[in-house]
Design a protein around this motif. Structure first.
Motif, PDB file in Angstrom:
ATOM      1  N   ILE A  53       0.877  -1.171   0.000  1.00 19.11           N
ATOM      2  CA  ILE A  53       0.000   0.000   0.000  1.00 19.11           C
ATOM      3  C   ILE A  53       0.916   1.223   0.000  1.00 19.11           C
ATOM      4  O   ILE A  53       1.693   1.414   0.944  1.00 19.11           O
ATOM      5  CB  ILE A  53      -0.935   0.024   1.223  1.00 19.11           C
ATOM      6  N   ASN A  54       0.869   1.979  -1.083  1.00 17.21           N
ATOM      7  CA  ASN A  54       1.792   3.117  -1.266  1.00 17.21           C
ATOM      8  C   ASN A  54       3.250   2.688  -1.065  1.00 17.21           C
ATOM      9  O   ASN A  54       4.050   3.389  -0.456  1.00 17.21           O
ATOM     10  CB  ASN A  54       1.446   4.263  -0.309  1.00 17.21           C
ATOM     11  N   GLY A  55       3.565   1.492  -1.536  1.00 17.05           N
ATOM     12  CA  GLY A  55       4.930   0.980  -1.473  1.00 17.05           C
ATOM     13  C   GLY A  55       5.309   0.340  -0.163  1.00 17.05           C
ATOM     14  O   GLY A  55       6.395  -0.245  -0.046  1.00 17.05           O
ATOM     15  N   VAL A  56       4.443   0.406   0.855  1.00 20.86           N
ATOM     16  CA  VAL A  56       4.723  -0.209   2.157  1.00 20.86           C
ATOM     17  C   VAL A  56       4.188  -1.644   2.152  1.00 20.86           C
ATOM     18  O   VAL A  56       3.052  -1.888   1.739  1.00 20.86           O
ATOM     19  CB  VAL A  56       4.080   0.589   3.301  1.00 20.86           C
ATOM     20  N   GLN A  57       5.005  -2.579   2.624  1.00 24.83           N
ATOM     21  CA  GLN A  57       4.620  -3.988   2.607  1.00 24.83           C
ATOM     22  C   GLN A  57       3.437  -4.268   3.527  1.00 24.83           C
ATOM     23  O   GLN A  57       3.413  -3.845   4.688  1.00 24.83           O
ATOM     24  CB  GLN A  57       5.800  -4.873   3.044  1.00 24.83           C
ATOM     25  N   VAL A  58       2.446  -4.984   2.994  1.00 25.30           N
ATOM     26  CA  VAL A  58       1.337  -5.508   3.786  1.00 25.30           C
ATOM     27  C   VAL A  58       1.758  -6.874   4.312  1.00 25.30           C
ATOM     28  O   VAL A  58       2.048  -7.777   3.528  1.00 25.30           O
ATOM     29  CB  VAL A  58       0.052  -5.625   2.943  1.00 25.30           C
ATOM     30  N   VAL A  59       1.823  -7.028   5.633  1.00 24.94           N
ATOM     31  CA  VAL A  59       2.336  -8.269   6.219  1.00 24.94           C
ATOM     32  C   VAL A  59       1.228  -9.200   6.693  1.00 24.94           C
ATOM     33  O   VAL A  59       1.466 -10.387   6.936  1.00 24.94           O
ATOM     34  CB  VAL A  59       3.298  -7.970   7.391  1.00 24.94           C
ATOM     35  N   ASP A  60      -0.011  -8.666   6.816  1.00 26.11           N
ATOM     36  CA  ASP A  60      -1.126  -9.512   7.257  1.00 26.11           C
ATOM     37  C   ASP A  60      -2.420  -8.747   7.015  1.00 26.11           C
ATOM     38  O   ASP A  60      -2.440  -7.507   7.079  1.00 26.11           O
ATOM     39  CB  ASP A  60      -0.996  -9.846   8.750  1.00 26.11           C
ATOM     40  N   VAL A  61      -3.484  -9.484   6.728  1.00 27.68           N
ATOM     41  CA  VAL A  61      -4.806  -8.873   6.542  1.00 27.68           C
ATOM     42  C   VAL A  61      -5.812  -9.730   7.301  1.00 27.68           C
ATOM     43  O   VAL A  61      -5.861 -10.949   7.117  1.00 27.68           O
ATOM     44  CB  VAL A  61      -5.207  -8.788   5.053  1.00 27.68           C
ATOM     45  N   GLU A  62      -6.609  -9.085   8.145  1.00 26.76           N
ATOM     46  CA  GLU A  62      -7.568  -9.823   8.953  1.00 26.76           C
ATOM     47  C   GLU A  62      -8.813  -8.966   9.177  1.00 26.76           C
ATOM     48  O   GLU A  62      -8.716  -7.760   9.381  1.00 26.76           O
ATOM     49  CB  GLU A  62      -6.955 -10.200  10.299  1.00 26.76           C
ATOM     50  N   GLU A  63      -9.978  -9.619   9.138  1.00 23.97           N
ATOM     51  CA  GLU A  63     -11.219  -8.921   9.418  1.00 23.97           C
ATOM     52  C   GLU A  63     -11.536  -9.050  10.900  1.00 23.97           C
ATOM     53  O   GLU A  63     -11.677 -10.164  11.418  1.00 23.97           O
ATOM     54  CB  GLU A  63     -12.367  -9.483   8.578  1.00 23.97           C
ATOM     55  N   VAL A  64     -11.603  -7.916  11.588  1.00 26.12           N
ATOM     56  CA  VAL A  64     -11.851  -7.879  13.020  1.00 26.12           C
ATOM     57  C   VAL A  64     -13.018  -6.933  13.290  1.00 26.12           C
ATOM     58  O   VAL A  64     -12.923  -5.734  13.003  1.00 26.12           O
ATOM     59  CB  VAL A  64     -10.599  -7.405  13.798  1.00 26.12           C
ATOM     60  N   ASN A  65     -14.105  -7.479  13.820  1.00 29.69           N
ATOM     61  CA  ASN A  65     -15.280  -6.647  14.137  1.00 29.69           C
ATOM     62  C   ASN A  65     -15.727  -5.820  12.933  1.00 29.69           C
ATOM     63  O   ASN A  65     -15.913  -4.596  13.023  1.00 29.69           O
ATOM     64  CB  ASN A  65     -14.989  -5.732  15.327  1.00 29.69           C
ATOM     65  N   ASP A  66     -15.857  -6.476  11.790  1.00 31.95           N
ATOM     66  CA  ASP A  66     -16.325  -5.844  10.550  1.00 31.95           C
ATOM     67  C   ASP A  66     -15.355  -4.804   9.993  1.00 31.95           C
ATOM     68  O   ASP A  66     -15.711  -4.034   9.102  1.00 31.95           O
ATOM     69  CB  ASP A  66     -17.708  -5.192  10.750  1.00 31.95           C
ATOM     70  N   ARG A  67     -14.125  -4.778  10.507  1.00 32.93           N
ATOM     71  CA  ARG A  67     -13.082  -3.884   9.978  1.00 32.93           C
ATOM     72  C   ARG A  67     -11.986  -4.753   9.388  1.00 32.93           C
ATOM     73  O   ARG A  67     -11.494  -5.657  10.048  1.00 32.93           O
ATOM     74  CB  ARG A  67     -12.505  -2.985  11.067  1.00 32.93           C
ATOM     75  N   ILE A  68     -11.595  -4.468   8.152  1.00 32.93           N
ATOM     76  CA  ILE A  68     -10.508  -5.228   7.532  1.00 32.93           C
ATOM     77  C   ILE A  68      -9.206  -4.493   7.825  1.00 32.93           C
ATOM     78  O   ILE A  68      -8.934  -3.416   7.282  1.00 32.93           O
ATOM     79  CB  ILE A  68     -10.730  -5.392   6.020  1.00 32.93           C
ATOM     80  N   LEU A  69      -8.411  -5.088   8.726  1.00 30.31           N
ATOM     81  CA  LEU A  69      -7.140  -4.484   9.133  1.00 30.31           C
ATOM     82  C   LEU A  69      -6.042  -4.907   8.174  1.00 30.31           C
ATOM     83  O   LEU A  69      -5.806  -6.104   7.980  1.00 30.31           O
ATOM     84  CB  LEU A  69      -6.772  -4.911  10.554  1.00 30.31           C
ATOM     85  N   HIS A  70      -5.378  -3.921   7.581  1.00 32.73           N
ATOM     86  CA  HIS A  70      -4.200  -4.173   6.747  1.00 32.73           C
ATOM     87  C   HIS A  70      -2.981  -3.868   7.611  1.00 32.73           C
ATOM     88  O   HIS A  70      -2.652  -2.699   7.850  1.00 32.73           O
ATOM     89  CB  HIS A  70      -4.207  -3.276   5.509  1.00 32.73           C
ATOM     90  N   ARG A  71      -2.335  -4.914   8.121  1.00 35.56           N
ATOM     91  CA  ARG A  71      -1.170  -4.722   8.972  1.00 35.56           C
ATOM     92  C   ARG A  71       0.048  -4.479   8.084  1.00 35.56           C
ATOM     93  O   ARG A  71       0.255  -5.180   7.089  1.00 35.56           O
ATOM     94  CB  ARG A  71      -0.969  -5.927   9.883  1.00 35.56           C
ATOM     95  N   LEU A  72       0.865  -3.497   8.490  1.00 39.76           N
ATOM     96  CA  LEU A  72       1.943  -3.012   7.632  1.00 39.76           C
ATOM     97  C   LEU A  72       3.306  -3.214   8.269  1.00 39.76           C
ATOM     98  O   LEU A  72       3.442  -3.282   9.501  1.00 39.76           O
ATOM     99  CB  LEU A  72       1.735  -1.518   7.345  1.00 39.76           C
ATOM    100  N   ALA A  73       4.328  -3.271   7.407  1.00 42.07           N
ATOM    101  CA  ALA A  73       5.699  -3.383   7.901  1.00 42.07           C
ATOM    102  C   ALA A  73       6.180  -2.068   8.492  1.00 42.07           C
ATOM    103  O   ALA A  73       7.097  -2.048   9.315  1.00 42.07           O
ATOM    104  CB  ALA A  73       6.630  -3.821   6.762  1.00 42.07           C
ATOM    105  N   ALA A  74       5.557  -0.956   8.086  1.00 45.33           N
ATOM    106  CA  ALA A  74       5.912   0.379   8.593  1.00 45.33           C
ATOM    107  C   ALA A  74       4.689   1.271   8.428  1.00 45.33           C
ATOM    108  O   ALA A  74       3.826   1.001   7.582  1.00 45.33           O
ATOM    109  CB  ALA A  74       7.103   0.946   7.829  1.00 45.33           C
ATOM    110  N   PRO A  75       4.593   2.342   9.204  1.00 45.01           N
ATOM    111  CA  PRO A  75       3.426   3.231   9.061  1.00 45.01           C
ATOM    112  C   PRO A  75       3.426   3.932   7.707  1.00 45.01           C
ATOM    113  O   PRO A  75       4.477   4.177   7.109  1.00 45.01           O
ATOM    114  CB  PRO A  75       3.624   4.252  10.202  1.00 45.01           C
TER     115      PRO A  75
END
Length: 404
Positions: A53-75
């Protein structure tokens, strides 16, 4: 709730989105929530998508409480409220090949043998499915493979869509849905209808060939390991390289490899038997020589030896041979190697208990061991020369004999 682009177009590789939320989890991992996403979150036996996402690595994606969290290697950089994202397409394509292939093979096993799929795991190297069948033969596997691959080569249509309760009631489902709302059905034309939330192709030909690699009993069922698509090609290439290498080493055709390997194993078994017989004779000879060089102590004969790179079983056999040759014999055996190992054995007339002698010797090498009054063994750190360890044990033995 984010718009789930992966359900609208499983082939979407890049997309733009607005950032709805950004944050940092308790473990320090930054994340963002987007207004729409093509990243499939982990679930339903399928791993999540990865990418950037904008060149930052996505390391995990999980749906939590109807929110899809895109976990990143850096902000993400400050002010990045509109982003461009790109999927790791090679990964997504591979996951779809394995997942869609699993659907087809599971349907084949159920149609042919009424074997239901009760477990599914999509791993990094192989996919596993658990079937409700206690026994599986090579012929059964080949029949299911043939049916599944025939469906693939016919390039049948695949459709994934959400259905109403009325539509659901009319479908010949392979298994019931696990949810009561927003039921999504993946159908393979005139072959399989399954509730599934994963990503899938639009035609079976994109799955590529399916190959079952192995199977074994698992909790009353049978667990299969399989590969699909490009994984099949890589697996078969690897196996072919192994066969070619074995053929060269054994100067054998691939067809003759099983018979030649069986012959070699039979020859090895015979050689191992002969080698063991020779070792037994050598140990017997070594035991006689040890007694001839034993130190006399009153009526006893003490065979005290330091050896190199001998195993505990070898020392035990040697000690037992020495003790069996003379009821007045004591064997104190110490061997060097990565660690120092000891075996003490006594004949029937020796009054000192070997397990007690070992227990008092082991602290010298910070060791552990055990045994009984006739034979004891142990080992410890190689921090003391073996000759010094042997001399320490010999002195303890002589001291004990003086008080008997």
């Amino acid at each position: 709730m984010s718009r789930k682009l992966y359900y609208e177009d499983a082939y979407l590789k890049t997309f733009t989105a607005a950032v709805l939320e950004r944050g940092v989890e308790a473990n320090g991992t930054p994340f963002v929530v987007l207004d729409q996403t093509a990243f499939y979150p982990v679930g339903g036996g399928q791993p999540c998508d990865l990418g950037t996402i904008n060149g930052v690595q996505v390391v995990d994606v999980e749906e939590v409480n109807d929110r899809i969290l895109h976990r990143l290697a850096a902000p993400l950089a400050a002010g990045d409220d509109s982003v461009t994202a790109e999927l790791d397409w090679a990964r997504r394509n591979d996951l779809m090949q394995q997942h869609t292939g699993q659907h087809i093979l599971s349907a084949a096993f159920e149609e042919l043998f009424e074997a239901e799929t009760v477990g599914f795991h999509l791993g990094r190297e192989v996919t596993t499915i658990d079937l409700t069948v206690s026994e599986l033969t090579q012929e059964m596997v080949e029949q299911a493979e043939q049916m599944a691959n025939a469906i693939i080569f016919e390039n049948r249509l695949i459709e994934a869509r959400f259905v109403t309760s009325e539509e659901l009631a009319e479908l010949p489902l392979r298994k019931p849905p696990t949810v009561t709302e927003n039921v999504r059905i993946v159908s393979v034309q005139d072959f399989d209808y399954s509730p599934c939330g994963g990503t899938h192709f639009s035609q079976t030909g994109e799955v590529g060939p399916i190959k079952v690699l192995s199977w074994s009993k698992y909790k009353g069922n049978t667990r299969l390991e399989l590969v699909c698509g490009w994984r099949t090609l890589h697996a078969m290439t690897g196996k072919q390289l192994i066969l070619r290498s074995l053929s060269r080493q054994l100067t054998s055709s691939e067809a003759d490899l099983p018979a030649n390997v069986e012959r070699l194993l039979s020859e090895k078994k015979e050689l191992d038997k002969q080698l063991q017989e020779i070792k037994e004779k050598l140990i017997a000879t070594e035991a006689q020589e040890a007694l001839q060089g034993a130190v006399a102590h009153d009526t006893l004969k003490i065979a005290a030896l330091t050896l190199e790179n001998r195993t505990i079983p070898e020392l035990q056999k040697l000690g037992q041979h020495i003790a069996a040759l003379d009821p007045n014999a004591v064997a104190l055996l110490v061997t060097s190697g990565e660690k120092t190992q000891l075996v003490f054995a006594r004949g029937a007339n020796v009054p000192v208990k070997m397990n007690e002698l070992l227990k008092e010797t082991l602290p010298l090498i910070e060791g552990k061991g055990g045994g009984n009054p006739d034979t004891a063994q142990g080992g410890g750190a190689a921090n003391v020369p073996t000759q010094d360890v042997l001399q320490h044990a010999l002195s303890l033995l002589q001291s004990k004999l003086a008080f008997v």
